[in-house]
Design an enzyme around this catalytic site. Sequence first.
Site, PDB file in Angstrom:
ATOM      1  N   CYS A   1      61.771 -13.787  74.743  1.00 51.21           N
ATOM      2  CA  CYS A   1      61.004 -13.225  76.564  1.00 51.21           C
ATOM      3  C   CYS A   1      59.352 -14.068  76.429  1.00 51.21           C
ATOM      4  O   CYS A   1      58.290 -14.280  75.113  1.00 51.21           O
ATOM      5  CB  CYS A   1      60.338 -11.991  76.223  1.00 51.21           C
ATOM      6  SG  CYS A   1      58.980 -11.196  77.170  1.00 51.21           S
TER       7      CYS A   1
ATOM      8  N   CYS B   1      56.319 -10.771  75.309  1.00 54.70           N
ATOM      9  CA  CYS B   1      56.039  -9.887  74.279  1.00 54.70           C
ATOM     10  C   CYS B   1      57.025 -11.061  73.249  1.00 54.70           C
ATOM     11  O   CYS B   1      57.481 -10.741  71.537  1.00 54.70           O
ATOM     12  CB  CYS B   1      56.609  -9.076  74.282  1.00 54.70           C
ATOM     13  SG  CYS B   1      57.837  -8.251  74.294  1.00 54.70           S
TER      14      CYS B   1
ATOM     15  N   CYS C   1      62.579  -7.614  80.141  1.00 59.09           N
ATOM     16  CA  CYS C   1      62.052  -6.847  78.912  1.00 59.09           C
ATOM     17  C   CYS C   1      62.073  -5.907  78.589  1.00 59.09           C
ATOM     18  O   CYS C   1      61.201  -5.619  78.887  1.00 59.09           O
ATOM     19  CB  CYS C   1      61.974  -8.271  78.524  1.00 59.09           C
ATOM     20  SG  CYS C   1      60.831  -7.884  76.382  1.00 59.09           S
TER      21      CYS C   1
ATOM     22  N   CYS D   1      58.617  -5.446  76.818  1.00 56.96           N
ATOM     23  CA  CYS D   1      57.531  -4.977  77.669  1.00 56.96           C
ATOM     24  C   CYS D   1      57.398  -4.841  78.903  1.00 56.96           C
ATOM     25  O   CYS D   1      56.320  -5.184  80.043  1.00 56.96           O
ATOM     26  CB  CYS D   1      56.371  -6.442  77.275  1.00 56.96           C
ATOM     27  SG  CYS D   1      57.576  -7.823  77.706  1.00 56.96           S
TER      28      CYS D   1
ATOM     29  N   CYS E   1      70.913 -14.392  85.332  1.00 59.14           N
ATOM     30  CA  CYS E   1      69.965 -15.621  85.392  1.00 59.14           C
ATOM     31  C   CYS E   1      69.083 -15.639  85.350  1.00 59.14           C
ATOM     32  O   CYS E   1      68.396 -14.263  86.366  1.00 59.14           O
ATOM     33  CB  CYS E   1      71.123 -15.190  87.241  1.00 59.14           C
ATOM     34  SG  CYS E   1      70.948 -17.137  88.125  1.00 59.14           S
TER      35      CYS E   1
END
Length: 131
Positions: A49, A52, A97, A100, A120
Amino acid sequence: MSDYKVKKSENEWKEELTDNEYRVLRQKGTERAFTGEFYDHHEKGVYTCAACHEKLFDSKTKFESGSGWPSFYTTIQGNVKEIADRSHGMVRTEVVCNNCGSHLGHVFNDGPKPTGMRYCINSISLDFEKE
Protein backbone atom coordinates in the site's frame (compact mmCIF):
# COMPACT_ATOMS: atom_id res chain seq x y z
CA MET A 1 -11.76 8.12 12.45
CA SER A 2 -12.08 4.47 11.34
CA ASP A 3 -12.06 0.77 12.15
CA TYR A 4 -8.67 0.36 10.49
CA LYS A 5 -5.39 -0.16 12.39
CA VAL A 6 -3.88 2.99 10.87
CA LYS A 7 -5.97 5.91 12.11
CA LYS A 8 -5.23 9.31 10.61
CA SER A 9 -7.34 12.37 9.95
CA GLU A 10 -7.91 13.44 6.36
CA ASN A 11 -5.67 16.46 7.08
CA GLU A 12 -2.86 14.10 8.13
CA TRP A 13 -3.32 12.08 4.92
CA LYS A 14 -3.26 15.31 2.86
CA GLU A 15 0.06 16.28 4.46
CA GLU A 16 1.64 12.86 3.79
CA LEU A 17 0.39 12.10 0.27
CA THR A 18 0.84 13.93 -3.02
CA ASP A 19 -2.30 15.52 -4.48
CA ASN A 20 -2.71 12.63 -6.97
CA GLU A 21 -2.10 9.97 -4.30
CA TYR A 22 -4.69 11.65 -2.07
CA ARG A 23 -7.23 11.84 -4.92
CA VAL A 24 -6.95 8.10 -5.61
CA LEU A 25 -6.17 6.61 -2.20
CA ARG A 26 -8.46 8.73 -0.03
CA GLN A 27 -11.09 10.08 -2.46
CA LYS A 28 -11.53 6.88 -4.51
CA GLY A 29 -10.21 8.36 -7.74
CA THR A 30 -8.80 6.42 -10.70
CA GLU A 31 -5.65 7.01 -12.68
CA ARG A 32 -5.82 6.89 -16.48
CA ALA A 33 -5.24 3.48 -18.05
CA PHE A 34 -1.72 2.70 -19.33
CA THR A 35 -0.19 5.64 -17.39
CA GLY A 36 0.76 4.07 -14.06
CA GLU A 37 4.20 2.93 -12.99
CA PHE A 38 3.24 -0.73 -12.43
CA TYR A 39 0.85 -1.69 -15.25
CA ASP A 40 3.79 -3.08 -17.30
CA HIS A 41 6.07 -3.98 -14.38
CA HIS A 42 7.59 -7.47 -14.20
CA GLU A 43 10.08 -7.56 -11.31
CA LYS A 44 9.74 -10.17 -8.56
CA GLY A 45 8.68 -8.95 -5.15
CA VAL A 46 5.70 -7.66 -3.20
CA TYR A 47 3.35 -4.77 -3.96
CA THR A 48 2.49 -2.74 -0.87
CA CYS A 49 0.00 0.00 0.00
CA ALA A 50 1.42 3.39 -0.99
CA ALA A 51 -0.21 4.96 2.08
CA CYS A 52 0.77 2.56 4.90
CA HIS A 53 3.14 -0.01 3.32
CA GLU A 54 0.97 -3.06 4.15
CA LYS A 55 1.84 -6.02 1.88
CA LEU A 56 -1.05 -6.48 -0.58
CA PHE A 57 -0.08 -8.51 -3.66
CA ASP A 58 2.73 -10.94 -4.53
CA SER A 59 4.28 -10.42 -7.98
CA LYS A 60 3.71 -14.15 -8.67
CA THR A 61 -0.05 -13.40 -8.87
CA LYS A 62 0.28 -10.49 -11.34
CA PHE A 63 -0.92 -11.03 -14.91
CA GLU A 64 -1.42 -9.07 -18.12
CA SER A 65 -5.11 -8.23 -18.30
CA GLY A 66 -4.88 -5.70 -21.14
CA SER A 67 -6.84 -3.23 -18.98
CA GLY A 68 -3.99 -0.73 -18.54
CA TRP A 69 -3.81 -1.21 -14.77
CA PRO A 70 -1.80 -3.71 -12.72
CA SER A 71 -3.91 -6.85 -12.32
CA PHE A 72 -3.59 -9.70 -9.85
CA TYR A 73 -5.59 -12.91 -9.47
CA THR A 74 -5.39 -12.96 -5.67
CA THR A 75 -4.30 -10.89 -2.67
CA ILE A 76 -2.06 -11.52 0.30
CA GLN A 77 -4.74 -13.07 2.51
CA GLY A 78 -6.38 -10.75 4.99
CA ASN A 79 -4.69 -7.58 3.76
CA VAL A 80 -7.30 -6.41 1.22
CA LYS A 81 -10.93 -5.68 2.06
CA GLU A 82 -13.80 -5.84 -0.45
CA ILE A 83 -16.64 -3.32 -0.27
CA ALA A 84 -19.81 -3.04 -2.39
CA ASP A 85 -19.56 0.01 -4.69
CA ARG A 86 -22.71 1.38 -6.33
CA SER A 87 -21.20 4.66 -7.56
CA HIS A 88 -21.35 5.97 -11.15
CA GLY A 89 -24.52 3.96 -11.91
CA MET A 90 -22.67 0.62 -11.69
CA VAL A 91 -22.48 -2.25 -9.24
CA ARG A 92 -18.86 -3.17 -8.58
CA THR A 93 -16.66 -4.36 -5.74
CA GLU A 94 -14.14 -1.85 -4.47
CA VAL A 95 -10.93 -3.08 -2.86
CA VAL A 96 -9.22 -1.16 -0.07
CA CYS A 97 -6.19 -1.73 2.12
CA ASN A 98 -7.39 -3.59 5.20
CA ASN A 99 -4.77 -1.79 7.31
CA CYS A 100 -5.56 1.87 6.50
CA GLY A 101 -8.72 1.86 4.34
CA SER A 102 -7.07 3.43 1.30
CA HIS A 103 -8.74 2.86 -2.07
CA LEU A 104 -6.80 0.47 -4.32
CA GLY A 105 -9.17 -0.26 -7.20
CA HIS A 106 -11.85 -2.86 -7.96
CA VAL A 107 -12.12 -6.63 -8.29
CA PHE A 108 -13.92 -8.42 -11.13
CA ASN A 109 -14.71 -12.09 -11.76
CA ASP A 110 -13.15 -12.24 -15.24
CA GLY A 111 -9.59 -13.16 -14.25
CA PRO A 112 -7.46 -16.23 -14.95
CA LYS A 113 -7.24 -19.52 -13.12
CA PRO A 114 -6.83 -20.54 -10.37
CA THR A 115 -9.17 -17.93 -8.82
CA GLY A 116 -11.00 -16.41 -11.80
CA MET A 117 -10.60 -13.00 -10.15
CA ARG A 118 -9.02 -9.81 -11.52
CA TYR A 119 -7.93 -7.30 -8.90
CA CYS A 120 -7.59 -4.19 -11.07
CA ILE A 121 -5.41 -1.79 -9.07
CA ASN A 122 -4.27 1.80 -9.51
CA SER A 123 -0.46 1.94 -9.74
CA ILE A 124 -0.46 5.10 -7.64
CA SER A 125 -2.03 3.07 -4.80
CA LEU A 126 1.00 0.79 -4.74
CA ASP A 127 4.67 0.74 -3.82
CA PHE A 128 6.98 -2.18 -4.63
CA GLU A 129 9.46 -4.13 -2.52
CA LYS A 130 11.88 -5.94 -4.81
CA GLU A 131 12.61 -9.58 -3.92
